[in-house]
Scaffold this active site. Structure first.
Site, PDB file in Angstrom:
ATOM      1  N   LYS A   1      33.719  20.748  22.374  1.00 15.71           N
ATOM      2  CA  LYS A   1      33.136  19.494  22.247  1.00 15.71           C
ATOM      3  C   LYS A   1      34.249  18.215  22.178  1.00 15.71           C
ATOM      4  O   LYS A   1      33.782  17.092  22.731  1.00 15.71           O
ATOM      5  CB  LYS A   1      32.086  19.282  21.193  1.00 15.71           C
ATOM      6  CG  LYS A   1      30.894  20.026  21.486  1.00 15.71           C
ATOM      7  CD  LYS A   1      29.707  19.683  20.325  1.00 15.71           C
ATOM      8  CE  LYS A   1      28.500  20.111  20.592  1.00 15.71           C
ATOM      9  NZ  LYS A   1      28.479  21.729  21.056  1.00 15.71           N
TER      10      LYS A   1
ATOM     11  N   GLU B   1      28.054  27.303  10.709  1.00 16.58           N
ATOM     12  CA  GLU B   1      28.719  28.111  11.786  1.00 16.58           C
ATOM     13  C   GLU B   1      29.967  29.011  11.618  1.00 16.58           C
ATOM     14  O   GLU B   1      29.805  30.167  11.982  1.00 16.58           O
ATOM     15  CB  GLU B   1      29.016  27.367  12.942  1.00 16.58           C
ATOM     16  CG  GLU B   1      29.061  28.093  14.302  1.00 16.58           C
ATOM     17  CD  GLU B   1      29.168  27.263  15.545  1.00 16.58           C
ATOM     18  OE1 GLU B   1      28.836  27.969  16.784  1.00 16.58           O
ATOM     19  OE2 GLU B   1      29.314  26.101  15.465  1.00 16.58           O
TER      20      GLU B   1
ATOM     21  N   CYS C   1      19.428  19.673  20.632  1.00 14.97           N
ATOM     22  CA  CYS C   1      20.764  20.247  20.982  1.00 14.97           C
ATOM     23  C   CYS C   1      20.669  21.558  21.718  1.00 14.97           C
ATOM     24  O   CYS C   1      21.595  22.321  22.238  1.00 14.97           O
ATOM     25  CB  CYS C   1      21.716  20.123  19.986  1.00 14.97           C
ATOM     26  SG  CYS C   1      21.791  18.380  19.428  1.00 14.97           S
TER      27      CYS C   1
ATOM     28  N   HIS D   1      29.164  26.017  18.669  1.00 13.17           N
ATOM     29  CA  HIS D   1      28.328  24.676  18.705  1.00 13.17           C
ATOM     30  C   HIS D   1      29.476  23.520  18.394  1.00 13.17           C
ATOM     31  O   HIS D   1      29.346  22.566  18.951  1.00 13.17           O
ATOM     32  CB  HIS D   1      27.126  24.905  17.805  1.00 13.17           C
ATOM     33  CG  HIS D   1      26.292  23.695  18.148  1.00 13.17           C
ATOM     34  ND1 HIS D   1      25.730  23.184  19.196  1.00 13.17           N
ATOM     35  CD2 HIS D   1      25.633  22.644  17.050  1.00 13.17           C
ATOM     36  CE1 HIS D   1      25.054  22.164  18.956  1.00 13.17           C
ATOM     37  NE2 HIS D   1      25.032  21.833  17.677  1.00 13.17           N
TER      38      HIS D   1
ATOM     39  N   PHE E   1      18.417  20.407  15.847  1.00 14.75           N
ATOM     40  CA  PHE E   1      17.455  19.904  14.672  1.00 14.75           C
ATOM     41  C   PHE E   1      16.267  20.986  14.329  1.00 14.75           C
ATOM     42  O   PHE E   1      15.799  21.774  15.445  1.00 14.75           O
ATOM     43  CB  PHE E   1      17.079  18.535  15.091  1.00 14.75           C
ATOM     44  CG  PHE E   1      17.993  17.495  15.171  1.00 14.75           C
ATOM     45  CD1 PHE E   1      19.009  17.716  14.420  1.00 14.75           C
ATOM     46  CD2 PHE E   1      17.435  16.203  15.407  1.00 14.75           C
ATOM     47  CE1 PHE E   1      19.934  16.524  14.137  1.00 14.75           C
ATOM     48  CE2 PHE E   1      18.300  15.120  15.140  1.00 14.75           C
ATOM     49  CZ  PHE E   1      19.545  15.295  14.649  1.00 14.75           C
TER      50      PHE E   1
ATOM     51  N   HIS F   1      29.684  15.816  22.220  1.00 13.94           N
ATOM     52  CA  HIS F   1      28.474  16.357  22.046  1.00 13.94           C
ATOM     53  C   HIS F   1      27.200  15.936  22.889  1.00 13.94           C
ATOM     54  O   HIS F   1      27.096  14.692  22.748  1.00 13.94           O
ATOM     55  CB  HIS F   1      27.961  16.472  20.581  1.00 13.94           C
ATOM     56  CG  HIS F   1      26.785  17.246  20.236  1.00 13.94           C
ATOM     57  ND1 HIS F   1      26.142  17.947  21.309  1.00 13.94           N
ATOM     58  CD2 HIS F   1      26.098  17.655  19.136  1.00 13.94           C
ATOM     59  CE1 HIS F   1      25.070  18.754  20.623  1.00 13.94           C
ATOM     60  NE2 HIS F   1      25.074  18.392  19.428  1.00 13.94           N
TER      61      HIS F   1
END
Length: 395
Positions: free
Chosen positions: A319, A301, A161, A290, A383, A324
C-alpha cells in the site's frame, strides 16, 4: 494442486505505480517513487493528506458512449485497453455471449457526482450530460460490456475493500458451472471526497505517509487504481502459465468497521484458500498483506498470518506504492502478484520508517529476498469482516 485453476491470459493496470510494465517494476524494486503526494482540497477540515494518484493522460470515452463518461470509466479504459487484444481473441474463439464481466468498486462515478452537485449548488442546475446512473455501483461493469460488446453475465461486486478480490471467486463459480468460457475480472476506484472524509471521520486516515507494521503507524493513505485480467479454465500456450490456484472467503461480521481482534475471519479465509489450492503453508513463498497501516488491522493481520504461517513466509504490504485503493485494492494487489510471478521480480520490500512493531505477532517482513516458491497469497479484508484470500502461482 487445485483441481480447477483459473489461468490468467492478460493483465493491465494503472495506479500510483504507473501503467507501463517498466515503471511498475521500477516502483516495486524501489528505484522509482510512486505518485503518492500530500495534497490539500480533499478534506472538509482543510488539512492536507497523502493520496495515491494514477497520473498521466487517460483515454477518452468514445463519443457513442458519452453517457458513460466519468473519470472512473476513463480509468477503467486505461487498464482495460492494455488487454483488449486478448479479449478480442477470446470473443473470436468463444463468442461474446460466453464471456462474463465482473467488476469490484466502491466509488464508481461518485467523484463526478461531487463535481455535479457543487455546480448545482452554485449555479442551480446539474451540468449537461450528468446522470445519477454514472455513480451507480454497477456502472463500470455495464460500461465495459457496452464498450467491448460483451453479452455474457455482467455485474459489479461492492463489499468495500474486498470487492475486487471477490471477483475471482465469482469468476471461478461461473467457469466451473459452465455458464461461460472466459471472464473479464477487475476493479476501479477513483479518488473522491466522500471516501477520504469518511475514513477521516473514522480516524483511520493518516495525513503522513502510511507505515504498515510500524509502531508509529497512524492509518491509511487512500489511492485510486484500475486493473483488469482475462481468465479462463483453459491453459494458455506458455512455459510459465500463471493461474489463480485457490480462493477463500469469510464474513465474521465482528464489527461494521473494525476487524476481529484475533483475526478469526482472516485465518478462515487464508486456510480456505490453501485448501482450495491443495497447498500447505510451507508451499507459499510470499504474502501480500492487506496491511493498511491502521493500528487495528496490522495487529489483527499479524496475528492471523502468524497463526497460519508462523514466521516462515515473507510478508509485505504494498500500500505504500499505491495507497489503499479500496474497492480496487484486491485486483491491484493481485496484479502485483502477477508481475512478481511472470517477471520473477524480487519481493517488494516493506516500506515504512524502518521499524517493526514489537507488540505485533512475529511475522517475517520482506527486506531483500527473491521469491523462492512459485505460489503467493494476497489478502483483502473489508468492513463487516468481509474477507478474501487469493493464491496465485505458476503451473
Amino acid at each position: 494442486m487445485s483441481d480447477f485453476p483459473l489461468y490468467i491470459h492478460a493483465c493491465g493496470s494503472h495506479s500510483a505505480m504507473g501503467k507501463e510494465v517498466d515503471e511498475i517494476h521500477q516502483v516495486l524494486s524501489g528505484n522509482k517513487a510512486p505518485s503518492m503526494h500530500k495534497e490539500t482540497g480533499w478534506l472538509n477540515n482543510g488539512k492536507a493528506t497523502v493520496v495515491g494518484k494514477a497520473l498521466g493522460e487517460l483515454p477518452l470515452v468514445p463519443e457513442h458512449l458519452a453517457h458513460w463518461d466519468t473519470r472512473n470509466n476513463q480509468l477503467v479504459l486505461s487498464a482495460l485497453q492494455q488487454i483488449e487484444p486478448q479479449i478480442n481473441a477470446a470473443k473470436e474463439k468463444y463468442g461474446s455471449d460466453r464471456i462474463a464481466v465482473i467488476v469490484g468498486t466502491s466509488t464508481s462515478g461518485i467523484s463526478d457526482g461531487e463535481v455535479a452537485l457543487k455546480e448545482k449548488m452554485e449555479q442551480g442546475a446539474f451540468p449537461a450530460g450528468y446522470s445519477y446512473k454514472q455513480q451507480e455501483l454497477g456502472n463500470p461493469a455495464d460500461f465495459i460490456a457496452q464498450y467491448l460488446d460483451i453479452n455474457g453475465p455482467t455485474y459489479a461486486i461492492s463489499t468495500a475493500c474486498s470487492s475486487s478480490g471477490r471477483v475471482f471467486l465469482s469468476a471461478k463459480r461461473l467457469l466451473k458451472a459452465g455458464f461461460v468460457d472466459a471472464v473479464i475480472v477487475g476493479g476501479t476506484d477513483s479518488l473522491c471526497r466522500l471516501t477520504l472524509n469518511g475514513f477521516n471521520s473514522l480516524e483511520a486516515l493518516s495525513n503522513e505517509y502510511c507505515l504498515p507494521f510500524s509502531p508509529n503507524r497512524k492509518g491509511i493513505n487512500i489511492g485510486e487504481a484500475s486493473a483488469y485480467m482475462l481468465l479462463s479454465a483453459e491453459q494458455k500456450d506458455s512455459d510459465d502459465p500463471i493461474a489463480l490456484l485457490g480462493a477463500g472467503d469469510s464474513s465474521d461480521a465482528h464489527h461494521i468497521s473494525a476487524p476481529h481482534p484475533e483475526g478469526k475471519g482472516a485465518i478462515e479465509a487464508m486456510n480456505k484458500a490453501l485448501t482450495d489450492a491443495g497447498l500447505e503453508p510451507k508451499d507459499i513463498g510470499y504474502i501480500n498483506a492487506h496491511g493498511t497501516a491502521t493500528p487495528l488491522n496490522d495487529a489483527m493481520e499479524s496475528k492471523a498470518v502468524h497463526a497460519v504461517f508462523g514466521h516462515s513466509v515473507p510478508v509485505s504490504s504494498t500500500k505504500p506504492f499505491t495507497g489503499h485503493t479500496l474497492g480496487a485494492a484486491g485486483i491491484i494487489e493481485a496484479s502485483i502478484c502477477w508481475h512478481i510471478l511472470k517477471y520473477n521480480l524480487p519481493l517488494p520490500k516493506q516500506i515504512n520508517d524502518g521499524q517493526q512493531d514489537d507488540a505485533l505477532a512475529d511475522i517475517q517482513l520482506v527486506v531483500d529476498q527473491p521469491l523462492r516458491k512459485k505460489a503467493v497469497i494476497s489478502n483483502s479484508f473489508a468492513f463487516g469482516g468481509n474477507n478474501i484470500s487469493l493464491i496465485f502461482g505458476c503451473i
